[in-house]
Design a protein around this motif. Structure first.
Motif, PDB file in Angstrom:
ATOM      1  N   PRO A   1      -4.916  -0.045   3.918  1.00  0.00           N
ATOM      2  CA  PRO A   1      -5.262  -0.798   2.715  1.00  0.00           C
ATOM      3  C   PRO A   1      -6.669  -0.527   2.178  1.00  0.00           C
ATOM      4  O   PRO A   1      -6.903  -0.697   0.976  1.00  0.00           O
TER       5      PRO A   1
ATOM      6  N   SER B   1       0.841  -1.206   0.000  1.00  0.00           N
ATOM      7  CA  SER B   1       0.000   0.000   0.000  1.00  0.00           C
ATOM      8  C   SER B   1       0.870   1.248   0.000  1.00  0.00           C
ATOM      9  O   SER B   1       0.891   2.019   0.964  1.00  0.00           O
TER      10      SER B   1
ATOM     11  N   ILE C   1      -4.354  -6.274  -0.577  1.00  0.00           N
ATOM     12  CA  ILE C   1      -3.504  -5.113  -0.284  1.00  0.00           C
ATOM     13  C   ILE C   1      -2.986  -5.284   1.136  1.00  0.00           C
ATOM     14  O   ILE C   1      -3.744  -5.541   2.071  1.00  0.00           O
TER      15      ILE C   1
END
Length: 368
Positions: A50, A17, A41
């Motif tokens: 995320p 991320s 993520i």
């Protein structure tokens, strides 16, 4: 693009991320075009949260299963976790999963992690009650909600899949009771997959649950390139900083403490490449998926053979992220989904999607 896969053998990608909104949009489109099953993520400390990135990927994909890998109950209250995953589920049209783990490096924030399994259990229970509209309250060991409390809106679905990121038998036992998937984050080790599978089977039997109801995910640093030596050298550098976290968690691997101490010293001096150079081949193969497309496909196939139901290729994917994703999609994915008995068959000649490569920064891997 290959879309057919053997049952119970999903293949997903994970991104750090640290990217722009536009990069996430382009990457989601590219990953979906190649036919991957999902996109995660990371929720590593100090990077972007995320969920915003996942909201972007939801808007630029139609089929990818999406989720954070992972959120934790020590920096995010279970009520906020429920709200975040409900938002992602609505934005994606019901494609969200919730990844939870105890978290790493929280000592840097002076955040305690008392009773981590209780905190995870309570988080799962609270999220499920809130999504389902249950207003009876919850009195857990780590977290409570008062009777009458509810979400002030109706979530798209009353239940989302829960993944627990765990490494040990106690975490596996909890997952067997409450989770839909377990992820061993940071492993490419078939022995660890087999051990986790045995723990899950034992506890599922004890609680009367079908073992097949709990998926098992293996994911690690991934570097693929036609130049296998260059790919493995880059993977050594990428994985070095995580060995200090995950090597001690794997009871099937013994790592020389002097090696770990030297890795720690070099990393502390910012000498990541020198630290990576110390990682021997056998250790690299336990904690990274690295080499030519054929080598990476063989490693991933070994994880499936050991009992994984999903393999997740983690960042940085290649010497350059876009190139690595393309090689995973064009050559590794077809090898894994081929009906051939060996993943070392002739690489696919699948052509690249027509979208342009997004520009991405150097990224790191999941340590949950």
């Amino acid at each position: 693009m290959s879309t057919d896969r053997p049952p119970g053998r999903a293949v997903s990608l994970a991104l750090q991320s640290d990217k722009s909104t536009r990069a996430y949009a382009l990457l989601a489109q590219r990953i979906e075009q190649w036919g991957f099953d999902g996109l995660s993520i990371y929720g590593d400390l100090g990077y972007q949260p995320p969920i915003p990135a996942l909201m972007t990927t939801a808007a630029h994909s139609e089929q990818l299963r999406l989720g954070p890998a992972c959120l934790n109950p020590f920096t995010m209250h279970p009520v906020e976790v429920a709200g975040a995953i409900a938002a992602l589920d609505e934005a994606s049209g019901g494609r969200a999963y919730l990844g939870l783990t105890r978290g790493s490096w929280l000592s840097d924030l002076a955040v305690g992690q008392r009773r981590p399994l209780a905190a995870l259990r309570d988080t799962v229970a609270i999220v499920r009650r809130l999504l389902a509209g249950d207003t009876s309250g919850y009195a857990g060991t780590a977290y409570q909600i008062e009777p009458g409390f509810r979400l002030r809106y109706t979530p798209l679905r009353p239940r989302v899949d829960v993944l627990l990121g765990v490494w040990g038998p106690k975490g596996a036992a909890l997952a067997a009771e409450v989770a839909d998937e377990v992820k061993i984050g940071g492993t490419a080790n078939p022995d660890m997959v087999r051990l986790m599978s045995s723990w899950l089977a034992e506890r599922c039997h004890e609680v009367g649950r079908d073992r097949a109801e709990v998926g098992l995910v293996a994911g690690a640093v991934t570097v693929v390139d036609a130049d296998g030596t260059a790919a493995r050298d880059k993977a050594r550098t990428e994985v070095a900083m995580y060995l200090d976290v995950v090597a001690a968690l794997d009871p099937t691997v013994t790592v020389d403490p002097d090696l770990l101490a030297e890795l720690r010293r070099l990393l502390g001096e910012g000498r990541h490449q020198d630290a990576g150079a110390l990682v021997p081949d056998d250790l690299l193969d336990r904690f990274a998926l690295a080499g030519t497309p054929e080598q990476v496909a063989t490693q991933a196939a070994g994880l499936f053979e050991a009992g994984a139901t999903r393999v997740e290729f983690g960042t940085p994917h290649g010497l350059e992220s876009g190139t690595g994703i393309d090689l995973l999609g064009a050559e590794v994915l077809p090898l894994l989904r081929s009906t051939a008995t060996s993943p070392t068959a002739t690489p696919s000649t699948t052509t690249s999607p027509t979208s342009t490569h997004p520009t991405t920064d150097r990224v790191t891997a999941d340590t949950t």
